[in-house]
Design a protein around this motif. Structure first.
Motif, mmCIF file in Angstrom:
data_model
loop_
_atom_site.group_PDB
_atom_site.id
_atom_site.type_symbol
_atom_site.label_atom_id
_atom_site.label_comp_id
_atom_site.label_asym_id
_atom_site.label_seq_id
_atom_site.Cartn_x
_atom_site.Cartn_y
_atom_site.Cartn_z
ATOM 1 N N TYR A 21 0.832 -1.200 0.000
ATOM 2 C CA TYR A 21 0.000 0.000 0.000
ATOM 3 C C TYR A 21 0.871 1.257 0.000
ATOM 4 O O TYR A 21 1.947 1.284 0.591
ATOM 5 C CB TYR A 21 -0.940 -0.011 1.200
ATOM 6 N N ASP A 22 0.362 2.294 -0.678
ATOM 7 C CA ASP A 22 1.143 3.524 -0.855
ATOM 8 C C ASP A 22 0.554 4.750 -0.174
ATOM 9 O O ASP A 22 1.300 5.615 0.289
ATOM 10 C CB ASP A 22 1.299 3.839 -2.350
ATOM 11 N N ASP A 23 -0.784 4.894 -0.131
ATOM 12 C CA ASP A 23 -1.345 6.162 0.344
ATOM 13 C C ASP A 23 -2.745 5.943 0.898
ATOM 14 O O ASP A 23 -3.447 4.995 0.534
ATOM 15 C CB ASP A 23 -1.396 7.170 -0.809
ATOM 16 N N ILE A 24 -3.129 6.842 1.824
ATOM 17 C CA ILE A 24 -4.468 6.876 2.416
ATOM 18 C C ILE A 24 -5.025 8.285 2.241
ATOM 19 O O ILE A 24 -4.281 9.272 2.347
ATOM 20 C CB ILE A 24 -4.463 6.567 3.929
ATOM 21 N N ILE A 25 -6.335 8.373 2.019
ATOM 22 C CA ILE A 25 -6.965 9.688 1.898
ATOM 23 C C ILE A 25 -8.379 9.621 2.452
ATOM 24 O O ILE A 25 -9.027 8.559 2.404
ATOM 25 C CB ILE A 25 -6.992 10.156 0.415
ATOM 26 N N GLU A 26 -8.856 10.739 2.994
ATOM 27 C CA GLU A 26 -10.274 10.862 3.318
ATOM 28 C C GLU A 26 -10.957 11.503 2.117
ATOM 29 O O GLU A 26 -10.589 12.594 1.671
ATOM 30 C CB GLU A 26 -10.495 11.726 4.560
ATOM 31 N N TYR A 27 -11.943 10.827 1.562
ATOM 32 C CA TYR A 27 -12.622 11.290 0.357
ATOM 33 C C TYR A 27 -14.121 11.114 0.544
ATOM 34 O O TYR A 27 -14.598 10.013 0.777
ATOM 35 C CB TYR A 27 -12.116 10.479 -0.849
ATOM 36 N N LYS A 28 -14.855 12.240 0.491
ATOM 37 C CA LYS A 28 -16.302 12.245 0.675
ATOM 38 C C LYS A 28 -16.708 11.580 1.998
ATOM 39 O O LYS A 28 -17.668 10.810 2.058
ATOM 40 C CB LYS A 28 -16.993 11.569 -0.508
ATOM 41 N N GLY A 29 -15.930 11.867 3.050
ATOM 42 C CA GLY A 29 -16.255 11.372 4.370
ATOM 43 C C GLY A 29 -15.885 9.925 4.627
ATOM 44 O O GLY A 29 -16.189 9.391 5.689
ATOM 45 N N GLN A 30 -15.193 9.292 3.679
ATOM 46 C CA GLN A 30 -14.768 7.910 3.831
ATOM 47 C C GLN A 30 -13.254 7.824 3.648
ATOM 48 O O GLN A 30 -12.617 8.755 3.143
ATOM 49 C CB GLN A 30 -15.467 7.006 2.797
ATOM 50 N N PHE A 31 -12.678 6.676 4.031
ATOM 51 C CA PHE A 31 -11.245 6.482 3.898
ATOM 52 C C PHE A 31 -10.952 5.501 2.766
ATOM 53 O O PHE A 31 -11.599 4.454 2.648
ATOM 54 C CB PHE A 31 -10.646 5.964 5.211
ATOM 55 N N TYR A 32 -9.952 5.880 1.955
ATOM 56 C CA TYR A 32 -9.570 5.064 0.811
ATOM 57 C C TYR A 32 -8.060 4.876 0.819
ATOM 58 O O TYR A 32 -7.303 5.767 1.251
ATOM 59 C CB TYR A 32 -10.005 5.724 -0.500
ATOM 60 N N VAL A 33 -7.615 3.730 0.302
ATOM 61 C CA VAL A 33 -6.187 3.452 0.174
ATOM 62 C C VAL A 33 -5.902 3.018 -1.259
ATOM 63 O O VAL A 33 -6.795 2.525 -1.961
ATOM 64 C CB VAL A 33 -5.727 2.352 1.160
ATOM 65 N N VAL A 34 -4.665 3.212 -1.675
ATOM 66 C CA VAL A 34 -4.240 2.762 -2.999
ATOM 67 C C VAL A 34 -2.974 1.947 -2.835
ATOM 68 O O VAL A 34 -2.113 2.266 -2.006
ATOM 69 C CB VAL A 34 -4.011 3.958 -3.956
ATOM 70 N N ASP A 35 -2.875 0.861 -3.607
ATOM 71 C CA ASP A 35 -1.653 0.058 -3.562
ATOM 72 C C ASP A 35 -0.788 0.372 -4.783
ATOM 73 O O ASP A 35 -1.141 1.225 -5.617
ATOM 74 C CB ASP A 35 -1.964 -1.440 -3.451
ATOM 75 N N ARG A 36 0.349 -0.312 -4.909
ATOM 76 C CA ARG A 36 1.308 0.029 -5.960
ATOM 77 C C ARG A 36 0.862 -0.403 -7.349
ATOM 78 O O ARG A 36 1.485 -0.045 -8.335
ATOM 79 C CB ARG A 36 2.675 -0.577 -5.619
ATOM 80 N N TRP A 37 -0.228 -1.177 -7.427
ATOM 81 C CA TRP A 37 -0.802 -1.516 -8.727
ATOM 82 C C TRP A 37 -1.920 -0.558 -9.118
ATOM 83 O O TRP A 37 -2.525 -0.695 -10.171
ATOM 84 C CB TRP A 37 -1.338 -2.957 -8.704
ATOM 85 N N GLY A 38 -2.205 0.404 -8.247
ATOM 86 C CA GLY A 38 -3.230 1.391 -8.550
ATOM 87 C C GLY A 38 -4.631 0.958 -8.207
ATOM 88 O O GLY A 38 -5.604 1.588 -8.643
ATOM 89 N N THR A 39 -4.789 -0.082 -7.411
ATOM 90 C CA THR A 39 -6.115 -0.506 -6.967
ATOM 91 C C THR A 39 -6.520 0.315 -5.751
ATOM 92 O O THR A 39 -5.793 0.363 -4.759
ATOM 93 C CB THR A 39 -6.137 -1.999 -6.603
ATOM 94 N N VAL A 40 -7.670 0.979 -5.828
ATOM 95 C CA VAL A 40 -8.182 1.785 -4.724
ATOM 96 C C VAL A 40 -9.215 0.960 -3.962
ATOM 97 O O VAL A 40 -10.109 0.349 -4.557
ATOM 98 C CB VAL A 40 -8.825 3.092 -5.226
ATOM 99 N N SER A 41 -9.099 0.943 -2.635
ATOM 100 C CA SER A 41 -10.034 0.215 -1.781
ATOM 101 C C SER A 41 -10.615 1.152 -0.733
ATOM 102 O O SER A 41 -9.952 2.089 -0.271
ATOM 103 C CB SER A 41 -9.346 -0.964 -1.080
ATOM 104 N N TRP A 42 -11.849 0.882 -0.369
ATOM 105 C CA TRP A 42 -12.543 1.651 0.659
ATOM 106 C C TRP A 42 -12.416 0.907 1.985
ATOM 107 O O TRP A 42 -12.536 -0.314 2.048
ATOM 108 C CB TRP A 42 -14.007 1.815 0.265
ATOM 109 N N ILE A 43 -12.161 1.661 3.065
ATOM 110 C CA ILE A 43 -12.098 1.092 4.414
ATOM 111 C C ILE A 43 -13.387 1.453 5.128
ATOM 112 O O ILE A 43 -13.635 2.633 5.411
ATOM 113 C CB ILE A 43 -10.883 1.625 5.194
ATOM 114 N N ASP A 44 -14.231 0.446 5.415
ATOM 115 C CA ASP A 44 -15.495 0.764 6.061
ATOM 116 C C ASP A 44 -15.314 0.902 7.573
ATOM 117 O O ASP A 44 -14.206 0.759 8.104
ATOM 118 C CB ASP A 44 -16.569 -0.269 5.705
#
Length: 407
Positions: free
Chosen positions: A197-220
């Protein structure tokens, strides 16, 4: 103004409690003497407790969680050197920390190091601050960055967390995604199969992460990872998440060498912080960038060829987007960033900042591009000869700023 200054103390205190941003509370107190005496300044303790966090293994280090606010800073009144109201509406980019004594400490927005004219007290009657983003960083108690942790956010983000309710999401050891709350004896590894994993962001009130392949996942809310996008399969070596005008972007950074992975930390002695700092700071440098926007309706990635008047700022603790028209000397269609190798353990100078221009895919030092450098506070940061911002002497300005933060 006399009618406003006579507002009941109880009403002002109620208004202050509704403000999540510390900067907004500071601005409220700066309206007049009556308001300042009615509204107490929120100490650092009230927002994020300055506790020593005893992080468990595999980090196993005492750390302090620092919080900052990224702001646009502008004059609140017509400047004598400004030729038009249009130029007066522009400002500078800065990052603010607030001490227990209520003083504003300015640090550089691309790092967490104090700028050369900081700390000092600003008169908020002379300046206005507009919050752009929040930033968090784990550091050693004596102030050095904790290089084992690549990114950290509060989970959930709260402006007023109680003393023992700190919980964080972190990317550590170059790719592990973990959760920890105060009192836990171990990290909760959110994904025991993917350590990329490379980065975390808060987006529209939720948390998202991206890995080195560019897959974005939501953390509920239950800390479950839910895939949000298809893999980008970008060829770059490092991914950053940026929100801009309501859309989610992945910035793919191409590097001139291989990055370290979690394997490099397996045999690293955690009892020698100095060794860790030296080890962590030898990173490859950026050679190119590609930007991709997520089309949420179709679930596909769109290659972005131009950002228009927008500029992306990739900091060590947060990444965000700005409108170049809001800043002196601001230029759009570019990325501001700094390579980790440029810190050298001595802080950030203007010579460490890089600008990537999308129109020609060229990376240059900001010191060679005065038209790009003026967005940072203080004006003429490491530069001379620019005509983009009002001219004034920084030393004279600092002498003229009065201390209004006293209770």
């Amino acid at each position: 103004m006399s009618e406003w200054s006579d507002l009941p103390k109880e009403l002002l205190q109620t208004i202050a409690k509704c403000l999540d941003s510390r900067v907004d509370v500071l601005r409220l107190r700066s309206v007049c003497t009556s308001w300042r005496s009615s509204v107490s300044f929120p100490s650092f303790d009230e927002e994020i407790p300055p506790l020593i966090l005893k992080l468990p293994q595999p980090i196993g280090i005492d750390a302090v969680l620092f919080h900052a606010t990224i702001c646009r800073m502008e004059f609140s009144h017509q400047n004598a050197n400004s030729s038009s109201s249009e130029s007066n509406s522009k400002g500078w980019l800065t990052k603010i920390r607030v001490s227990k004594l209520g003083k504003l400490k300015l640090v550089h927005p691309l790092s967490d190091y104090p700028i050369m004219y900081s700390p000092f007290t600003l008169n908020l009657l002379d300046f206005r601050f507009f919050e752009l983003s929040k930033a968090f960083m784990l550091k050693f108690p004596f102030g050095f960055p904790l290089y084992e942790v690549n990114k950290v956010v509060l989970f959930p983000i709260s402006a007023r967390c109680s003393k023992y309710e700190i919980s964080i999401l972190a990317i550590y050891h170059e790719g592990k995604l973990g959760y920890w709350k105060y009192g836990d004896e171990s990290w909760t590894l959110l994904d025991d199969k993917n350590f990329q994993y490379d980065d975390i962001i808060e987006y529209k009130g939720q948390f998202y992460v991206v890995d080195r392949w560019g897959t974005v996942s939501w953390i509920d809310s239950s800390l479950k990872l839910i895939q949000y996008s298809p893999p980008l399969f970008g060829c770059g070596g490092q991914k950053n998440l940026v929100e801009s005008c309501g859309d989610l972007y992945v910035v793919d950074r191409y590097l001139d060498g291989e990055r370290r992975t979690w394997n490099d930390y397996e045999n690293l002695d955690v009892n020698f912080p100095a060794r860790r700092r030296t080890y962590r700071m030898c990173n490859p440098n950026a050679t190119d960038f590609r930007i991709h926007k997520l089309d949420e309706e179709w679930g596909t990635w769109v290659d972005v060829k131009s950002l228009g008047d927008r500029a992306f700022v990739l900091g060590v603790d947060c990444s965000f987007s700005i409108s170049s028209g809001d800043f002196f000397g601001g230029k759009g269609n570019c990325i501001y960033f700094t390579d980790d190798d440029n810190f050298k353990g001595k802080g950030l100078s203007s010579d460490s900042i890089r600008v990537f221009r999308l129109e020609n895919h060229i990376i240059e030092k900001v010191t060679t591009l005065p038209e790009y450098s003026q967005i940072f506070w203080p004006p003429n940061f490491g530069l001379t000869g620019s005509n983009s911002a009002p001219k004034f002497n920084v030393s004279d300005l600092l002498k003229s700023l009065s201390a209004v933060m006293k209770a």
